[in-house]
Write a protein that holds these residues in place. Structure first.
Motif, short mmCIF file in Angstrom:
data_model
loop_
_atom_site.label_atom_id
_atom_site.label_comp_id
_atom_site.label_asym_id
_atom_site.label_seq_id
_atom_site.Cartn_x
_atom_site.Cartn_y
_atom_site.Cartn_z
N UNK A 113 0.82 -1.21 0.00
CA UNK A 113 0.00 0.00 0.00
C UNK A 113 0.85 1.25 0.00
N UNK A 114 1.89 1.26 0.81
CA UNK A 114 2.78 2.41 0.86
C UNK A 114 3.51 2.59 -0.46
N UNK A 115 3.92 1.47 -1.07
CA UNK A 115 4.61 1.53 -2.35
C UNK A 115 3.71 2.09 -3.44
N UNK A 116 2.44 1.67 -3.44
CA UNK A 116 1.49 2.18 -4.43
C UNK A 116 1.32 3.70 -4.28
N UNK A 117 1.22 4.15 -3.05
CA UNK A 117 1.07 5.59 -2.81
C UNK A 117 2.29 6.37 -3.31
N UNK A 118 3.46 5.78 -3.15
CA UNK A 118 4.70 6.47 -3.57
C UNK A 118 4.87 6.49 -5.07
N UNK A 119 4.46 5.44 -5.73
CA UNK A 119 4.80 5.29 -7.15
C UNK A 119 3.66 5.66 -8.10
N UNK B 299 -4.94 -2.02 -12.45
CA UNK B 299 -3.55 -2.31 -12.81
C UNK B 299 -2.52 -1.72 -11.86
N UNK B 300 -2.87 -0.63 -11.18
CA UNK B 300 -1.91 0.02 -10.28
C UNK B 300 -1.61 -0.80 -9.03
N UNK B 301 -2.46 -1.78 -8.75
CA UNK B 301 -2.34 -2.53 -7.51
C UNK B 301 -1.63 -3.87 -7.75
N UNK B 302 -0.62 -4.17 -6.96
CA UNK B 302 0.04 -5.48 -7.08
C UNK B 302 -0.72 -6.53 -6.26
N UNK B 303 -0.56 -7.77 -6.63
CA UNK B 303 -1.09 -8.85 -5.80
C UNK B 303 -0.11 -9.15 -4.67
N UNK B 304 -0.58 -9.53 -3.50
CA UNK B 304 -1.97 -9.90 -3.15
C UNK B 304 -2.86 -8.73 -2.75
N UNK B 305 -2.32 -7.51 -2.70
CA UNK B 305 -3.13 -6.35 -2.31
C UNK B 305 -4.33 -6.19 -3.23
N UNK B 306 -4.12 -6.40 -4.52
CA UNK B 306 -5.20 -6.25 -5.49
C UNK B 306 -6.34 -7.23 -5.19
N UNK B 307 -5.97 -8.47 -4.90
CA UNK B 307 -6.99 -9.49 -4.63
C UNK B 307 -7.75 -9.17 -3.35
N UNK B 308 -7.04 -8.78 -2.31
CA UNK B 308 -7.68 -8.46 -1.03
C UNK B 308 -8.66 -7.31 -1.19
N UNK B 309 -8.24 -6.25 -1.86
CA UNK B 309 -9.12 -5.08 -2.04
C UNK B 309 -10.29 -5.42 -2.95
N UNK B 310 -10.06 -6.30 -3.92
CA UNK B 310 -11.15 -6.73 -4.77
C UNK B 310 -12.21 -7.48 -3.99
N UNK B 311 -11.78 -8.32 -3.06
CA UNK B 311 -12.72 -9.05 -2.22
C UNK B 311 -13.50 -8.10 -1.31
N UNK B 312 -12.80 -7.10 -0.78
CA UNK B 312 -13.48 -6.10 0.08
C UNK B 312 -14.50 -5.31 -0.73
N UNK B 313 -14.13 -4.92 -1.94
CA UNK B 313 -15.04 -4.15 -2.78
C UNK B 313 -16.31 -4.95 -3.07
#
Length: 267
Positions: free
Chosen positions: A18-24, A169-183
């Motif tokens: 999450x921190x990496x996504x915010x930075x990049x 596309x901006x989200x790497x896995x597993x963060x993408x999968x986790x947020x997708x499940x929450x959504x």
């Protein structure tokens, strides 16, 4: 739920991602253009768009290509209209509620208006990516809808579902999968809430008896044109360069979907 257990196990990794996504992730400018006005001298329909950076149109250069401009364009068959856009990058349901409560009875050029026929909301991404629970978010959404209904007496509130974060596309896995499940979980709860609220409008304490409000959940139409293209590749094509906001194609499809729902109320 499975994804909750996985989230706990992967918490340190998810935090780092999450921190990496915010930075990049590149920060895109807000689109230029008017956020308030009318298309003629005698508007017969008033529209408010309320929400976050997607409602604001981040991802395109001009409001003409954003949700507001596309909604105006596709509502032309209904005649002249007045339009207002109140949105902010990073907005959550809670922050939007606070801003509304602070400005409803003041002199704000948009929020102090007496009535809107159509209200379109876009809130949830910044909630899902936070640590808020689904139950708390749902309570906030209910407060928001009740406030909008009681204050503006709209005939129709169109609630945009949380977009499929599991395909961003901006989200790497597993963060993408986790947020997708929450959504997905948030959207399922939201759909049930709207069904309940649709049955309550027009009753004492909720909305106006003579002007019942219809609620619609708007899911973004993201149908990829070819079976040979993966959904993730398709999303890279239709989203903005940051891989997090809609591109022109999505804004157009979103506006068309909204217009389809409005047509049901107007024959």
């Amino acid at each position: 739920m499975l994804h909750k257990g996985i989230s706990l196990l992967l918490a340190p990794l998810l935090l780092l991602q999450g921190l990496q996504v915010r930075r990049t992730t590149p920060r895109l400018a807000e689109p230029k253009g008017e956020r308030m006005g009318q298309t003629g001298d005698n508007p017969s329909l008033s529209v408010l768009i309320l929400g976050d950076s997607a409602a604001l149109g981040v991802g395109v250069d001009n409001q003409q290509d954003a949700l507001l401009g596309q909604v105006i364009h596709h509502l032309k068959p209904f005649g002249e209209l007045s339009f207002s856009l109140f949105a902010k990058t990073g907005a959550t349901t809670a922050s939007t509620l606070q801003t509304l409560e602070k400005n409803l009875h003041g002199k704000h050029p948009i929020l102090s208006q007496a009535h809107f026929d159509i209200i379109i909301t876009s809130l949830g991404v910044n909630d899902v990516t936070s640590s808020i629970s689904c139950d708390t978010w749902l309570d906030q959404q209910e407060q928001l809808f009740k406030l909008l209904t009681q204050r503006y007496s709209p005939t129709h509130i169109l609630v945009t579902a949380v977009p499929p974060l599991g395909l961003f596309p901006a989200l790497p896995n597993p963060l993408r999968w986790i947020l997708g499940q929450r959504a997905t979980r948030f959207n399922q709860a939201l759909q049930q809430l709207l069904l309940i609220l649709g049955q309550q409008t027009g009753k004492p304490g909720f909305g106006q008896l003579n002007h019942p409000t219809r609620f619609s959940l708007i899911n973004l139409p993201l149908d990829k044109p070819s079976s040979e293209t993966s959904m993730l590749a398709f999303m890279r094509q239709v989203m903005a360069v940051d891989g997090f906001h809609p591109g022109p194609q999505i804004y157009t499809a979103w506006a068309k979907r909204i217009t389809e729902e409005i047509k049901r109320d107007n024959g």
